[in-house]
Scaffold this motif. Structure first.
Motif, PDB file in Angstrom:
ATOM      1  N   PHE A  48      -3.636  41.274  97.350  1.00  0.00           N
ATOM      2  CA  PHE A  48      -4.042  40.683  96.076  1.00  0.00           C
ATOM      3  C   PHE A  48      -5.337  41.317  95.565  1.00  0.00           C
ATOM      4  O   PHE A  48      -6.114  41.870  96.344  1.00  0.00           O
ATOM      5  CB  PHE A  48      -4.248  39.170  96.249  1.00  0.00           C
ATOM      6  CG  PHE A  48      -2.939  38.429  96.334  1.00  0.00           C
ATOM      7  CD1 PHE A  48      -2.385  37.858  95.194  1.00  0.00           C
ATOM      8  CD2 PHE A  48      -2.242  38.361  97.525  1.00  0.00           C
ATOM      9  CE1 PHE A  48      -1.160  37.206  95.257  1.00  0.00           C
ATOM     10  CE2 PHE A  48      -1.023  37.707  97.600  1.00  0.00           C
ATOM     11  CZ  PHE A  48      -0.476  37.125  96.468  1.00  0.00           C
ATOM     12  N   SER A  49      -5.518  41.206  94.265  1.00  0.00           N
ATOM     13  CA  SER A  49      -6.738  41.700  93.606  1.00  0.00           C
ATOM     14  C   SER A  49      -7.014  43.138  94.052  1.00  0.00           C
ATOM     15  O   SER A  49      -6.062  43.928  94.208  1.00  0.00           O
ATOM     16  CB  SER A  49      -7.894  40.733  93.929  1.00  0.00           C
ATOM     17  OG  SER A  49      -9.095  41.136  93.330  1.00  0.00           O
ATOM     18  N   VAL A  50      -8.274  43.482  94.267  1.00  0.00           N
ATOM     19  CA  VAL A  50      -8.595  44.878  94.650  1.00  0.00           C
ATOM     20  C   VAL A  50      -8.831  44.987  96.156  1.00  0.00           C
ATOM     21  O   VAL A  50      -9.384  45.977  96.635  1.00  0.00           O
ATOM     22  CB  VAL A  50      -9.834  45.385  93.870  1.00  0.00           C
ATOM     23  CG1 VAL A  50      -9.524  45.486  92.388  1.00  0.00           C
ATOM     24  CG2 VAL A  50     -11.044  44.467  94.098  1.00  0.00           C
ATOM     25  N   LYS A  60       0.020  34.480  91.209  1.00  0.00           N
ATOM     26  CA  LYS A  60       0.927  33.929  92.222  1.00  0.00           C
ATOM     27  C   LYS A  60       2.127  34.856  92.349  1.00  0.00           C
ATOM     28  O   LYS A  60       2.689  35.282  91.334  1.00  0.00           O
ATOM     29  CB  LYS A  60       1.379  32.532  91.772  1.00  0.00           C
ATOM     30  CG  LYS A  60       2.150  31.800  92.818  1.00  0.00           C
ATOM     31  CD  LYS A  60       2.443  30.378  92.356  1.00  0.00           C
ATOM     32  CE  LYS A  60       3.292  29.711  93.423  1.00  0.00           C
ATOM     33  NZ  LYS A  60       3.630  28.364  93.078  1.00  0.00           N
ATOM     34  N   THR A  61       2.495  35.177  93.577  1.00  0.00           N
ATOM     35  CA  THR A  61       3.697  35.976  93.832  1.00  0.00           C
ATOM     36  C   THR A  61       4.463  35.276  94.948  1.00  0.00           C
ATOM     37  O   THR A  61       3.937  34.332  95.567  1.00  0.00           O
ATOM     38  CB  THR A  61       3.355  37.419  94.273  1.00  0.00           C
ATOM     39  OG1 THR A  61       3.000  37.408  95.672  1.00  0.00           O
ATOM     40  CG2 THR A  61       2.224  38.033  93.476  1.00  0.00           C
ATOM     41  N   PRO A  62       5.678  35.726  95.260  1.00  0.00           N
ATOM     42  CA  PRO A  62       6.398  35.074  96.366  1.00  0.00           C
ATOM     43  C   PRO A  62       5.659  35.205  97.700  1.00  0.00           C
ATOM     44  O   PRO A  62       6.030  34.559  98.677  1.00  0.00           O
ATOM     45  CB  PRO A  62       7.727  35.824  96.407  1.00  0.00           C
ATOM     46  CG  PRO A  62       7.886  36.416  95.049  1.00  0.00           C
ATOM     47  CD  PRO A  62       6.511  36.721  94.563  1.00  0.00           C
ATOM     48  N   PHE A  63       4.609  36.028  97.760  1.00  0.00           N
ATOM     49  CA  PHE A  63       3.929  36.273  99.034  1.00  0.00           C
ATOM     50  C   PHE A  63       2.540  35.665  99.099  1.00  0.00           C
ATOM     51  O   PHE A  63       1.760  35.972  99.996  1.00  0.00           O
ATOM     52  CB  PHE A  63       3.876  37.785  99.299  1.00  0.00           C
ATOM     53  CG  PHE A  63       5.255  38.373  99.247  1.00  0.00           C
ATOM     54  CD1 PHE A  63       6.141  38.152 100.287  1.00  0.00           C
ATOM     55  CD2 PHE A  63       5.695  39.065  98.130  1.00  0.00           C
ATOM     56  CE1 PHE A  63       7.439  38.633 100.229  1.00  0.00           C
ATOM     57  CE2 PHE A  63       6.992  39.549  98.061  1.00  0.00           C
ATOM     58  CZ  PHE A  63       7.866  39.335  99.118  1.00  0.00           C
ATOM     59  N   GLY A  64       2.228  34.796  98.156  1.00  0.00           N
ATOM     60  CA  GLY A  64       0.942  34.126  98.193  1.00  0.00           C
ATOM     61  C   GLY A  64       0.359  33.936  96.819  1.00  0.00           C
ATOM     62  O   GLY A  64       1.025  34.165  95.800  1.00  0.00           O
ATOM     63  N   GLU A  65      -0.888  33.527  96.836  1.00  0.00           N
ATOM     64  CA  GLU A  65      -1.515  33.129  95.572  1.00  0.00           C
ATOM     65  C   GLU A  65      -3.029  33.304  95.694  1.00  0.00           C
ATOM     66  O   GLU A  65      -3.589  33.046  96.758  1.00  0.00           O
ATOM     67  CB  GLU A  65      -1.115  31.669  95.385  1.00  0.00           C
ATOM     68  CG  GLU A  65      -1.778  30.895  94.386  1.00  0.00           C
ATOM     69  CD  GLU A  65      -1.014  29.573  94.102  1.00  0.00           C
ATOM     70  OE1 GLU A  65      -1.235  29.088  93.020  1.00  0.00           O
ATOM     71  OE2 GLU A  65      -0.244  29.058  94.936  1.00  0.00           O
ATOM     72  N   ARG A  66      -3.691  33.762  94.639  1.00  0.00           N
ATOM     73  CA  ARG A  66      -5.154  33.881  94.634  1.00  0.00           C
ATOM     74  C   ARG A  66      -5.661  33.359  93.304  1.00  0.00           C
ATOM     75  O   ARG A  66      -5.114  33.707  92.253  1.00  0.00           O
ATOM     76  CB  ARG A  66      -5.608  35.344  94.735  1.00  0.00           C
ATOM     77  CG  ARG A  66      -5.344  36.017  96.061  1.00  0.00           C
ATOM     78  CD  ARG A  66      -6.203  35.450  97.209  1.00  0.00           C
ATOM     79  NE  ARG A  66      -5.899  36.127  98.455  1.00  0.00           N
ATOM     80  CZ  ARG A  66      -4.807  35.928  99.209  1.00  0.00           C
ATOM     81  NH1 ARG A  66      -3.923  35.029  98.847  1.00  0.00           N
ATOM     82  NH2 ARG A  66      -4.609  36.609 100.330  1.00  0.00           N
ATOM     83  N   ALA A  67      -6.721  32.543  93.356  1.00  0.00           N
ATOM     84  CA  ALA A  67      -7.307  32.026  92.120  1.00  0.00           C
ATOM     85  C   ALA A  67      -8.662  32.683  91.912  1.00  0.00           C
ATOM     86  O   ALA A  67      -9.396  32.937  92.878  1.00  0.00           O
ATOM     87  CB  ALA A  67      -7.454  30.518  92.208  1.00  0.00           C
ATOM     88  N   GLU A  68      -9.009  32.953  90.661  1.00  0.00           N
ATOM     89  CA  GLU A  68     -10.346  33.432  90.286  1.00  0.00           C
ATOM     90  C   GLU A  68     -10.781  34.667  91.087  1.00  0.00           C
ATOM     91  O   GLU A  68     -11.885  34.703  91.638  1.00  0.00           O
ATOM     92  CB  GLU A  68     -11.379  32.310  90.471  1.00  0.00           C
ATOM     93  CG  GLU A  68     -11.099  31.071  89.643  1.00  0.00           C
ATOM     94  CD  GLU A  68     -11.711  31.141  88.250  1.00  0.00           C
ATOM     95  OE1 GLU A  68     -12.930  31.251  88.142  1.00  0.00           O
ATOM     96  OE2 GLU A  68     -10.948  31.103  87.258  1.00  0.00           O
ATOM     97  N   ALA A  69      -9.892  35.642  91.172  1.00  0.00           N
ATOM     98  CA  ALA A  69     -10.215  36.879  91.888  1.00  0.00           C
ATOM     99  C   ALA A  69     -10.598  37.957  90.882  1.00  0.00           C
ATOM    100  O   ALA A  69     -10.273  37.873  89.693  1.00  0.00           O
ATOM    101  CB  ALA A  69      -9.009  37.318  92.710  1.00  0.00           C
ATOM    102  N   LEU A  70     -11.243  38.995  91.376  1.00  0.00           N
ATOM    103  CA  LEU A  70     -11.657  40.091  90.494  1.00  0.00           C
ATOM    104  C   LEU A  70     -10.429  40.856  89.987  1.00  0.00           C
ATOM    105  O   LEU A  70      -9.528  41.195  90.754  1.00  0.00           O
ATOM    106  CB  LEU A  70     -12.580  41.041  91.271  1.00  0.00           C
ATOM    107  CG  LEU A  70     -13.082  42.274  90.517  1.00  0.00           C
ATOM    108  CD1 LEU A  70     -13.875  41.893  89.271  1.00  0.00           C
ATOM    109  CD2 LEU A  70     -13.950  43.142  91.436  1.00  0.00           C
TER     110      LEU A  70
END
Ligand code: AMP
Length: 299
Positions: free
Chosen positions: A273-275, A15-25
Motif C-alpha cells: 500500500f501507499s509508497v 481498500k483492496t481485496p488484500f487490505g486497507e489503509r487510511a490516511e496514507a501518503l
C-alpha cells in the motif's frame, strides 16, 4: 539536468481485496518523485494543507526530493478515497476532496525554471500548459491526464499535447481521446495530434509505445503478489523520466530501456500500500529485477 514534477501530493484511503489503509501518503507527484529519485534529483511543485503530516515532509527530505515548490496553504490537504476489486485496472472513487488543491495555481520558482526534464502529472491541462510555459528550455516534457479532463477540457488538452514529447495515457483514455477502439489506430491518431511519442498503459497487460516511425510493446513484470495498484502509472512515469534524465541521448533505444525501468518501478509500487514498498528498495533491487525481466521476456 534535474527533474521537475507538478501534480498532487495527497492523503489517500484505499481498500483492496488484500487490505486497507487510511490516511496514507499518496498523490501523483509523490509516486513520481519517489520513483524518479532512484535516478536523479527531483523537485516537486504542489500544494498541501496545514494538516500535512511533518513525517511525510521528512520522507521527501530524506530522499533529497526538493520541496521548495511544495506550497503549504491554509486549509486541508487534498484527499482521495478509493477501492479496487480483483480487477485491479479500475479504481472506484469513493470521494475526491480537492481542499487546498481547488485554488492551486502552480508557480515555478525562478531557480527551477532551468529544469531540463518536466513531468506534468494528471491535473487540469490549463495548469499543465501554464507550468510548461514557465520553463526556459526543457530537454524532455512528459504528460499524463485522465478521462475527466479529456471530456471537460478537450481543447486545452489538445493545445498541451502539441507541446509534449511523451504523452502517457491508459487504454481507456487513449480510446476516449481518439474515438478509436483499436489501440493501434488510437495511437496513430494521438501521435498525429502532436506528441512525439505516446505510451499507452495497460496495467497488468503492460505498455505499448508508438512514435511516427516505430512501435514497441512490453509486458508487465510477472509478480507473485499485488496488494494495491494505486500510483502505478505515476511510478511508471517516474522510472521512465528518471532513467531518461540520466541518458546522454534520448532516442528510440533509451526510450525502450526507460519503459522497462518504468515497468520495474511500477511492479515494486503495487506490492504494498501507499509508497511503502518503494521506500524499502535500493537501486540494486531495481537492476536485479531488470535482469530478471530480460529473462522473462527473451524468446
Ligand atoms: P494513479 O493510480 O497512477 O492513477 O494515481 C493515483 C494517485 O492520484 C492517488 O495517490 C491520488 O491521490 C491521486 N489522485 C486521484 N484523483 C486525483 C485528481 N483528480 N487529481 C490529482 N490527483 C489525483
Amino acid at each position: 539536468m534535474s527533474i521537475l514534477v507538478v501534480g498532487s501530493v495527497a492523503i489517500d484511503s484505499v481498500k483492496t481485496p488484500f487490505g486497507e489503509r487510511a490516511e496514507a501518503l499518496g498523490g501523483s507527484a509523490t509516486y513520481f518523485s519517489i520513483a524518479a529519485s532512484f535516478f536523479n534529483r527531483v523537485n516537486i511543485i504542489a500544494t498541501v494543507g496545514e494538516d500535512f503530516p511533518p513525517e511525510y515532509i521528512r520522507l521527501f527530505k530524506n530522499r533529497r526530493i526538493g520541496i521548495g515548490g511544495l506550497h503549504v496553504a491554509k486549509g486541508k490537504t487534498f484527499r482521495w478515497k478509493g477501492w479496487y476489486d480483483y480487477e485491479f485496472n479500475t479504481a472506484h472513487t469513493v470521494y475526491t476532496h480537492l481542499n487546498v488543491f481547488k485554488n492551486f495555481k502552480p508557480e515555478v520558482p525562478r531557480e527551477l525554471r532551468k529544469s531540463k526534464h518536466l513531468f506534468l502529472a494528471n491535473i487540469n491541462p490549463e495548469l499543465q500548459y501554464n507550468v510548461l510555459r514557465q520553463l526556459e528550455r526543457p530537454r524532455l516534457v512528459a504528460a499524463d491526464s485522465m478521462n475527466y479532463w479529456l471530456e471537460h477540457k478537450k481543447k486545452e488538452f489538445e493545445r498541451l499535447v502539441g507541446k509534449v514529447d511523451i504523452l502517457l495515457l491508459n487504454d481507456s483514455e487513449a480510446r476516449q481521446f481518439s474515438g478509436e477502439s483499436n489501440l493501434v489506430d488510437a495511437a496513430r491518431f494521438i501521435v498525429s495530434a502532436g506528441p512525439k511519442v505516446v505510451i499507452i498503459k495497460r496495467g497488468e497487460h503492460g505498455v505499448m509505445y508508438f512514435s511516427k516511425n516505430s512501435r514497441f510493446t512490453a509486458p508487465a513484470y510477472l509478480l507473485e503478489s499485488i496488494r494495491d495498484p494505486t500510483g502505478a502509472g505515476d511510478t511508471f512515469a517516474g522510472g521512465l523520466v528518471g532513467y531518461l534524465s540520466k541518458t546522454p541521448r534520448i532516442n528510440e533505444a533509451s526510450m525502450r530501456k526507460g519503459i522497462i525501468y518504468g515497468s520495474i518501478l511500477a511492479s515494486f509500487a503495487v506490492e504494498d500500500f501507499s509508497v511503502n514498498r518503494l521506500l524499502g528498495i535500493s537501486i540494486g533491487d531495481i537492476h536485479a529485477r531488470y535482469r530478471r525481466f530480460r529473462t522473462q521476456t527473451r524468446f
